[in-house]
Scaffold this motif. Structure first.
Motif, mmCIF file in Angstrom:
data_model
loop_
_atom_site.group_PDB
_atom_site.id
_atom_site.type_symbol
_atom_site.label_atom_id
_atom_site.label_comp_id
_atom_site.label_asym_id
_atom_site.label_seq_id
_atom_site.Cartn_x
_atom_site.Cartn_y
_atom_site.Cartn_z
ATOM 1 N N ALA A 124 0.827 -1.204 0.000
ATOM 2 C CA ALA A 124 0.000 0.000 0.000
ATOM 3 C C ALA A 124 0.858 1.249 0.000
ATOM 4 N N VAL A 125 0.252 2.356 -0.412
ATOM 5 C CA VAL A 125 0.925 3.651 -0.381
ATOM 6 C C VAL A 125 1.030 4.124 1.062
ATOM 7 N N MET A 126 2.166 4.695 1.431
ATOM 8 C CA MET A 126 2.378 5.188 2.791
ATOM 9 C C MET A 126 3.103 6.529 2.686
ATOM 10 N N ASN A 127 2.347 7.611 2.727
ATOM 11 C CA ASN A 127 2.919 8.929 2.458
ATOM 12 C C ASN A 127 3.502 9.644 3.663
ATOM 13 N N GLU A 128 3.217 9.150 4.877
ATOM 14 C CA GLU A 128 3.705 9.850 6.058
ATOM 15 C C GLU A 128 5.227 9.761 6.163
ATOM 16 N N PRO A 129 5.898 10.857 6.533
ATOM 17 C CA PRO A 129 7.353 10.831 6.697
ATOM 18 C C PRO A 129 7.745 10.089 7.970
ATOM 19 N N GLN A 130 8.985 9.671 8.038
ATOM 20 C CA GLN A 130 9.477 8.951 9.203
ATOM 21 C C GLN A 130 9.658 9.910 10.371
ATOM 22 N N PHE A 131 9.151 9.520 11.510
ATOM 23 C CA PHE A 131 9.231 10.348 12.716
ATOM 24 C C PHE A 131 10.592 10.120 13.370
ATOM 25 N N ARG A 132 11.435 11.136 13.389
ATOM 26 C CA ARG A 132 12.802 10.959 13.885
ATOM 27 C C ARG A 132 13.118 11.787 15.122
ATOM 28 N N CYS A 133 12.336 12.836 15.385
ATOM 29 C CA CYS A 133 12.626 13.751 16.499
ATOM 30 C C CYS A 133 11.337 14.134 17.224
ATOM 31 N N VAL A 134 11.484 14.621 18.441
ATOM 32 C CA VAL A 134 10.341 15.191 19.141
ATOM 33 C C VAL A 134 9.868 16.395 18.326
ATOM 34 N N PRO A 135 8.566 16.514 18.031
ATOM 35 C CA PRO A 135 8.072 17.618 17.201
ATOM 36 C C PRO A 135 8.438 18.987 17.773
ATOM 37 N N ASP A 136 8.712 19.920 16.886
ATOM 38 C CA ASP A 136 9.101 21.262 17.314
ATOM 39 C C ASP A 136 7.979 21.997 18.042
ATOM 40 N N ASN A 137 6.725 21.606 17.785
ATOM 41 C CA ASN A 137 5.604 22.284 18.433
ATOM 42 C C ASN A 137 5.215 21.642 19.763
ATOM 43 N N ALA A 138 6.040 20.704 20.253
ATOM 44 C CA ALA A 138 5.745 20.040 21.523
ATOM 45 C C ALA A 138 5.980 20.980 22.705
ATOM 46 N N GLN A 139 5.284 20.708 23.793
ATOM 47 C CA GLN A 139 5.481 21.421 25.042
ATOM 48 C C GLN A 139 6.335 20.565 25.969
ATOM 49 N N ASP A 140 7.360 21.150 26.545
ATOM 50 C CA ASP A 140 8.241 20.427 27.461
ATOM 51 C C ASP A 140 7.540 20.281 28.809
ATOM 52 N N GLY A 141 7.208 19.045 29.167
ATOM 53 C CA GLY A 141 6.485 18.791 30.411
ATOM 54 C C GLY A 141 7.372 18.623 31.624
ATOM 55 N N GLY A 142 8.687 18.694 31.438
ATOM 56 C CA GLY A 142 9.589 18.613 32.571
ATOM 57 C C GLY A 142 10.392 17.321 32.615
ATOM 58 N N THR A 143 11.279 17.233 33.591
ATOM 59 C CA THR A 143 12.147 16.067 33.787
ATOM 60 C C THR A 143 11.743 15.342 35.059
ATOM 61 N N PHE A 144 11.683 14.012 34.986
ATOM 62 C CA PHE A 144 11.298 13.178 36.120
ATOM 63 C C PHE A 144 12.248 11.988 36.187
ATOM 64 N N TYR A 145 12.065 11.123 37.166
ATOM 65 C CA TYR A 145 12.921 9.932 37.227
ATOM 66 C C TYR A 145 12.109 8.725 37.683
ATOM 67 N N PHE A 146 12.581 7.545 37.266
ATOM 68 C CA PHE A 146 11.992 6.268 37.669
ATOM 69 C C PHE A 146 12.829 5.659 38.785
#
Length: 241
Positions: free
Chosen positions: A106-128
């Motif tokens: 089948a046709v698959m036109n979506e580009p490969q996702f390689r990075c966190v999107p530039d329009n993302a909001q940084d929700g902070g840093t946490f730990y496990f």
């Protein structure tokens, strides 16, 4: 046996989601080549008011240097277990879905996702655990015309941008059951390894795969950010005799 797609949503880099080249990314980018295992639970609300759940486990391989991604997926839905393999070639803009000795192209036109999107909001840093693993959380809206609209939360390791998990909440717009189907998907990643040990195992097409696009098949999978395609590939299916 008829197979109906209930939802074929996975995070895709289209619509409002934009991602710069790795060298110019605002946030971090995933490793160029890797293998991992992923578990996912998909829940949705049917038009009759009842809910449904699909569980899946998949092994994935991504080679963004060569524009390739693949998954070996086992999914349990409505008491039925389905196993399939999906191979995506982003350079040729096609994907192959392999079930047993059957292969569709089948046709698959979506580009490969390689990075966190530039329009993302940084929700902070946490730990496990006892400060054993530092992670960053990013959230972003996703509006795929005719496919999905909602919001996505993506968790990656702080030091090297290795995917840890995703949660997506919104509506599927391409369901066979309703024009707008509420869905929630959550996934987790384990056994992450840099590199692809056996590329032929993952990306070499079986001899029975067609050279031409299959009839009535314009798109067989959607992409998920971290794996670069589906679930990360997740197909919810309804089976009827």
């Amino acid at each position: 046996m008829k197979v109906f797609l209930v939802c074929a949503f996975v995070i895709s880099v289209v619509g409002v989601v934009t991602s710069a080249p790795p060298s110019k990314a605002k946030f971090c980018c995933f490793p160029d080549q890797y293998e991992a295992s992923m578990g996912e639970v998909d829940g949705y609300a049917l038009p009759n008011g009842k809910g449904g759940v699909a569980n899946s486990f998949s092994k994935i391989a991504v080679d963004s240097q060569n524009g390739l991604a693949a998954t070996e997926l086992t999914q349990i839905y409505n008491g039925t277990t389905t196993k399939l393999k999906i191979i995506i070639n982003y350079k040729e803009k096609v994907d192959y879905v392999i079930v047993g000795e059957t292969c569709t192209k089948a046709v698959m036109n979506e580009p490969q996702f390689r990075c966190v999107p530039d329009n993302a909001q940084d929700g902070g840093t946490f730990y496990f655990g006892d400060k054993g693993l530092d992670v960053n959380v990013y959230t972003f809206p996703l509006n795929q015309k005719g496919l999905f609209e909602g919001n996505v939360s993506l968790t990656v390791t702080r030091d090297n941008c290795i995917p840890v998990g995703t949660t997506s909440i919104g509506r599927s717009l391409d369901s066979t059951l309703a024009p707008s189907l509420p869905v929630m998907k959550t996934s987790g990643f384990v056994n992450f390894v840099i590199g692809v040990k056996d590329p032929d195992h993952w990306f070499k097409l079986p001899s029975f795969c067609p050279k031409e696009i299959s009839e009535r098949s314009k798109r067989s999978v959607d992409v998920n950010p971290v794996s670069g395609f589906l679930p990360f590939t997740n197909l919810m299916m309804k089976y009827e005799e």
